[in-house]
Design a protein around this motif. Structure first.
Motif: not given
Length: 68
Positions: A13-15, A31-33, A42-55
């Motif tokens: 939703e955020f992305l 990305i890694h749980p 499952t929970l993910y690190d929002p910073a890692e997911v945001t970096r991947h989305a940007r990439h």
């Protein structure tokens, strides 16, 4: 350091992407749980997911420019 985890639904939703995209990134090892919540989600690190989305967006934009 404890990483705060966020579930795939909130991240999607955020992305502004489908939940399936978050799961696909996880299945492909992009990305890694970081854990599970009380419901077993499952929970993910929002910073890692945001970096991947940007990439991923940068890559998609570059590919689009090459095609046009």
């Amino acid at each position: 350091m404890n990483t705060v985890g966020v579930d795939a639904y909130a991240l999607a939703e955020f992305l502004g992407v489908p939940v399936a995209t978050i799961r696909s990134w996880a299945n492909r090892g992009k990305i890694h749980p970081v854990g599970k919540d009380r419901r077993g989600r499952t929970l993910y690190d929002p910073a890692e997911v945001t970096r991947h989305a940007r990439h991923a967006r940068t890559f998609a934009q570059a590919a689009d420019q090459v095609q046009h």
